[in-house]
Design a protein around this motif. Structure first.
Motif, PDB file in Angstrom:
ATOM      1  N   ILE A  61      -0.527   3.070  -0.913  1.00  0.00           N
ATOM      2  CA  ILE A  61      -0.308   2.439   0.395  1.00  0.00           C
ATOM      3  C   ILE A  61       1.157   2.054   0.566  1.00  0.00           C
ATOM      4  CG2 ILE A  61      -0.847   0.405   1.797  1.00  0.00           C
ATOM      5  CD1 ILE A  61      -3.023   2.553   1.811  1.00  0.00           C
ATOM      6  N   ALA A  62       1.769   1.551  -0.498  1.00  0.00           N
ATOM      7  CA  ALA A  62       3.185   1.178  -0.438  1.00  0.00           C
ATOM      8  C   ALA A  62       4.063   2.399  -0.159  1.00  0.00           C
ATOM      9  CB  ALA A  62       3.605   0.515  -1.746  1.00  0.00           C
ATOM     10  N   LEU A  63       3.730   3.521  -0.778  1.00  0.00           N
ATOM     11  CA  LEU A  63       4.493   4.754  -0.561  1.00  0.00           C
ATOM     12  C   LEU A  63       4.334   5.230   0.881  1.00  0.00           C
ATOM     13  CD1 LEU A  63       6.190   7.095  -1.662  1.00  0.00           C
ATOM     14  CD2 LEU A  63       4.048   8.206  -2.371  1.00  0.00           C
ATOM     15  N   ARG A  64       3.120   5.166   1.380  1.00  0.00           N
ATOM     16  CA  ARG A  64       2.862   5.578   2.771  1.00  0.00           C
ATOM     17  C   ARG A  64       3.638   4.684   3.745  1.00  0.00           C
ATOM     18  NH1 ARG A  64       0.946   9.775   4.678  1.00  0.00           N
ATOM     19  NH2 ARG A  64      -0.830   9.046   5.889  1.00  0.00           N
ATOM     20  N   HIS A  65       3.711   3.399   3.413  1.00  0.00           N
ATOM     21  CA  HIS A  65       4.435   2.458   4.265  1.00  0.00           C
ATOM     22  C   HIS A  65       5.936   2.765   4.251  1.00  0.00           C
ATOM     23  CE1 HIS A  65       5.257  -1.117   6.509  1.00  0.00           C
ATOM     24  NE2 HIS A  65       5.911  -1.705   5.527  1.00  0.00           N
ATOM     25  N   ARG A  66       6.474   3.056   3.063  1.00  0.00           N
ATOM     26  CA  ARG A  66       7.905   3.387   2.965  1.00  0.00           C
ATOM     27  C   ARG A  66       8.224   4.680   3.710  1.00  0.00           C
ATOM     28  NH1 ARG A  66       7.157   1.635  -2.398  1.00  0.00           N
ATOM     29  NH2 ARG A  66       7.025   3.784  -3.165  1.00  0.00           N
ATOM     30  N   LEU A  74      -2.202   2.439   8.372  1.00  0.00           N
ATOM     31  CA  LEU A  74      -2.522   2.081   6.990  1.00  0.00           C
ATOM     32  C   LEU A  74      -3.851   1.335   6.913  1.00  0.00           C
ATOM     33  CD1 LEU A  74       0.997   0.948   5.737  1.00  0.00           C
ATOM     34  CD2 LEU A  74      -0.241   3.008   5.046  1.00  0.00           C
ATOM     35  N   GLN A  75      -4.105   0.460   7.888  1.00  0.00           N
ATOM     36  CA  GLN A  75      -5.378  -0.251   7.931  1.00  0.00           C
ATOM     37  C   GLN A  75      -6.533   0.726   8.095  1.00  0.00           C
ATOM     38  OE1 GLN A  75      -4.815  -3.022  11.131  1.00  0.00           O
ATOM     39  NE2 GLN A  75      -3.413  -4.314   9.965  1.00  0.00           N
ATOM     40  N   ARG A  76      -6.319   1.736   8.930  1.00  0.00           N
ATOM     41  CA  ARG A  76      -7.361   2.744   9.126  1.00  0.00           C
ATOM     42  C   ARG A  76      -7.609   3.544   7.840  1.00  0.00           C
ATOM     43  NH1 ARG A  76      -5.089   6.729  12.448  1.00  0.00           N
ATOM     44  NH2 ARG A  76      -4.847   7.894  10.505  1.00  0.00           N
ATOM     45  N   GLU A  77      -6.536   3.891   7.125  1.00  0.00           N
ATOM     46  CA  GLU A  77      -6.694   4.622   5.868  1.00  0.00           C
ATOM     47  C   GLU A  77      -7.455   3.784   4.845  1.00  0.00           C
ATOM     48  OE1 GLU A  77      -3.311   6.461   4.131  1.00  0.00           O
ATOM     49  OE2 GLU A  77      -2.864   7.674   5.901  1.00  0.00           O
ATOM     50  N   LEU A  78      -7.131   2.492   4.769  1.00  0.00           N
ATOM     51  CA  LEU A  78      -7.835   1.614   3.834  1.00  0.00           C
ATOM     52  C   LEU A  78      -9.302   1.467   4.231  1.00  0.00           C
ATOM     53  CD1 LEU A  78      -5.146  -1.140   3.214  1.00  0.00           C
ATOM     54  CD2 LEU A  78      -6.174   0.341   1.476  1.00  0.00           C
ATOM     55  N   GLN A 100     -11.134  -2.816  -2.237  1.00  0.00           N
ATOM     56  CA  GLN A 100     -11.787  -4.044  -1.807  1.00  0.00           C
ATOM     57  C   GLN A 100     -10.812  -5.153  -1.437  1.00  0.00           C
ATOM     58  OE1 GLN A 100     -15.186  -3.992  -1.476  1.00  0.00           O
ATOM     59  NE2 GLN A 100     -14.834  -5.856  -0.320  1.00  0.00           N
ATOM     60  N   HIS A 101      -9.764  -5.336  -2.211  1.00  0.00           N
ATOM     61  CA  HIS A 101      -8.844  -6.445  -1.973  1.00  0.00           C
ATOM     62  C   HIS A 101      -7.424  -5.979  -1.636  1.00  0.00           C
ATOM     63  CE1 HIS A 101     -11.975  -9.143  -3.283  1.00  0.00           C
ATOM     64  NE2 HIS A 101     -12.098  -8.483  -4.429  1.00  0.00           N
ATOM     65  N   VAL A 102      -7.300  -4.741  -1.202  1.00  0.00           N
ATOM     66  CA  VAL A 102      -5.995  -4.213  -0.810  1.00  0.00           C
ATOM     67  C   VAL A 102      -5.846  -4.355   0.697  1.00  0.00           C
ATOM     68  CG1 VAL A 102      -4.479  -2.193  -0.785  1.00  0.00           C
ATOM     69  CG2 VAL A 102      -6.019  -2.572  -2.721  1.00  0.00           C
ATOM     70  N   LYS A 103      -4.722  -4.922   1.121  1.00  0.00           N
ATOM     71  CA  LYS A 103      -4.464  -5.117   2.555  1.00  0.00           C
ATOM     72  C   LYS A 103      -3.196  -4.386   2.961  1.00  0.00           C
ATOM     73  CE  LYS A 103      -6.733  -9.640   2.869  1.00  0.00           C
ATOM     74  NZ  LYS A 103      -6.565 -11.078   3.230  1.00  0.00           N
ATOM     75  N   ALA A 104      -3.206  -3.912   4.194  1.00  0.00           N
ATOM     76  CA  ALA A 104      -2.020  -3.263   4.738  1.00  0.00           C
ATOM     77  C   ALA A 104      -1.007  -4.316   5.175  1.00  0.00           C
ATOM     78  CB  ALA A 104      -2.405  -2.387   5.921  1.00  0.00           C
ATOM     79  N   PRO A 105       0.287  -3.979   5.185  1.00  0.00           N
ATOM     80  CA  PRO A 105       1.296  -4.921   5.694  1.00  0.00           C
ATOM     81  C   PRO A 105       0.986  -5.304   7.137  1.00  0.00           C
ATOM     82  CG  PRO A 105       2.326  -3.018   4.643  1.00  0.00           C
ATOM     83  CD  PRO A 105       0.871  -2.706   4.753  1.00  0.00           C
ATOM     84  N   LYS A 106       1.221  -6.562   7.469  1.00  0.00           N
ATOM     85  CA  LYS A 106       0.935  -7.027   8.825  1.00  0.00           C
ATOM     86  C   LYS A 106       1.980  -6.492   9.803  1.00  0.00           C
ATOM     87  CE  LYS A 106      -1.730 -11.189   7.880  1.00  0.00           C
ATOM     88  NZ  LYS A 106      -1.867 -12.644   8.126  1.00  0.00           N
ATOM     89  N   GLN A 107       1.519  -6.319  11.013  1.00  0.00           N
ATOM     90  CA  GLN A 107       2.380  -5.804  12.069  1.00  0.00           C
ATOM     91  C   GLN A 107       2.310  -6.731  13.271  1.00  0.00           C
ATOM     92  OE1 GLN A 107       2.423  -1.460  12.834  1.00  0.00           O
ATOM     93  NE2 GLN A 107       1.698  -1.973  14.862  1.00  0.00           N
ATOM     94  N   ALA A 108       3.444  -6.918  13.905  1.00  0.00           N
ATOM     95  CA  ALA A 108       3.459  -7.772  15.093  1.00  0.00           C
ATOM     96  C   ALA A 108       2.524  -7.217  16.151  1.00  0.00           C
ATOM     97  CB  ALA A 108       4.877  -7.858  15.648  1.00  0.00           C
ATOM     98  N   ARG A 109       1.750  -8.104  16.749  1.00  0.00           N
ATOM     99  CA  ARG A 109       0.774  -7.673  17.735  1.00  0.00           C
ATOM    100  C   ARG A 109       1.461  -7.350  19.058  1.00  0.00           C
ATOM    101  NH1 ARG A 109      -4.940 -10.836  18.525  1.00  0.00           N
ATOM    102  NH2 ARG A 109      -6.203  -8.986  18.178  1.00  0.00           N
ATOM    103  N   LYS A 110       1.245  -6.145  19.534  1.00  0.00           N
ATOM    104  CA  LYS A 110       1.863  -5.711  20.779  1.00  0.00           C
ATOM    105  C   LYS A 110       0.943  -6.036  21.948  1.00  0.00           C
ATOM    106  CE  LYS A 110       3.799  -1.648  23.053  1.00  0.00           C
ATOM    107  NZ  LYS A 110       3.995  -0.177  22.975  1.00  0.00           N
ATOM    108  N   LEU A 111       1.499  -6.741  22.945  1.00  0.00           N
ATOM    109  CA  LEU A 111       0.695  -7.087  24.105  1.00  0.00           C
ATOM    110  C   LEU A 111       0.494  -5.855  24.975  1.00  0.00           C
ATOM    111  CD1 LEU A 111       2.222 -10.518  25.167  1.00  0.00           C
ATOM    112  CD2 LEU A 111       0.185 -10.107  23.810  1.00  0.00           C
TER     113      LEU A 111
END
Length: 302
Positions: A61-66, A74-78, A100-111
């Motif tokens: 997940i970290a590699l995909r994020h980089r 990333l949330q969808r992949e998890l 189970q306990h892996v979370k994707a980096p948070k992203q600012a919510r777009k209005l």
């Protein structure tokens, strides 16, 4: 990966479609996301799914994020990985779920982008000069009247309309959920104008409410293009897409009613947190009114 591992992945995707009745779009997304995971396992020389550990998945997940993948993707992949490993657990093929306990980096919510009431009136009060425009205006009225998703409007059948009761039934909304929605009087009037024309163009066995000149169900892309064409022809400068009408429906309804739960039900959101984004839009509106009206809020010009 081993042929056994490949077969397990294929079996999961098959049962997702046949037993879980997931949409073709969902199955396609799961296949793409899990193929990414499979590629990572092959790169790490992992032969079977039970060899993948929590730290491996975090590295993936970290590699995909980089590499620039968004938090939402990333949330969808998890989510796809959790579902797959839950399937493997249920069938005794693994002993733990590494996601189970892996979370994707948070992203600012777009209005979401919305239209104000005057813009909606400018869009929907425009005159029609053809049968196709009568159909199009009816579609746009339903979007705004009932807060439909694009897929829900494209999939709407005659049997799901109740003109007398001024309601419609969404049979297969997001997540396979159904709901009953009211239809406003403007949308009812638009339907009563369109449906007699529909009878003259629809093929005898076509159940769709909205059909093309060929008499077949109008697709989602065609609806988007017709909205673009409508805006250009009517001289509306904003780029308006179908979901903006749904967002505007939610924002205006919440602004008037302040009933978040009711708006959640009408939109068909499983999680009220998804609906709460419209409270931010409502606050922005109130803050703008405050800044303009409150005598102690106005900024002094220098």
């Amino acid at each position: 990966m081993s042929p056994k591992a490949e077969a397990q992945l294929a079996d999961f995707l098959e049962q997702l479609s046949s037993q879980k009745r997931a949409s073709a779009h969902t199955v396609s997304n799961y296949r793409r996301d899990l193929n990414q995971l499979r590629g990572y396992c092959q790169h790490k020389n992992l032969q079977d799914w039970h060899e993948l550990q929590n730290h491996d998945l975090r590295s993936h997940i970290a590699l995909r994020h980089r590499n620039g993948l968004s938090s939402k993707s990333l949330q969808r992949e998890l989510s796809a990985t959790r579902s797959f490993y839950n399937y493997l657990l249920k069938n005794g093929l693994v002993t733990l779920n590494p996601a189970q306990h892996v979370k994707a980096p948070k992203q600012a919510r777009k209005l979401p982008n919305t239209l104000d009431v005057d813009q909606i009136n400018g869009l929907l009060d425009a005159a029609t000069d053809s049968v196709l425009e009568i159909r199009d205006l009816c579609m746009f009225e339903l979007f705004y009247s009932s807060g439909l998703r694009l897929s829900e409007l494209a999939g709407l059948d005659l049997t799901e309309l109740d003109i007398r009761d001024q309601s419609l039934r969404v049979v297969n909304g997001k997540g396979g959920k159904s709901r009953i929605l009211p239809i406003g009087k403007k949308a009812i009037a638009a339907l009563e104008k369109w449906l007699p024309y529909r009878q003259t163009v629809a093929q005898p066995d076509e159940p769709a409410v909205f059909v093309s000149k060929q008499g077949k169900r109008l697709g989602q892309r065609s609806i988007q293009l017709r909205l673009d064409l409508w805006c250009k022809k009517k001289g509306i400068p904003e780029h308006i897409h179908p979901h903006m009408l749904r967002h505007s429906f939610a924002s205006h309804l919440l602004e008037s009613s302040q009933d978040l739960r009711a708006v959640q039900e009408l939109l068909g959101h499983s999680n009220i947190g998804t609906t709460q984004i419209y409270t931010h839009l409502d606050f922005n509106h109130l803050a703008a009114v405050y800044d303009k009206a409150h005598p102690r809020a106005k900024k002094k010009s220098l």
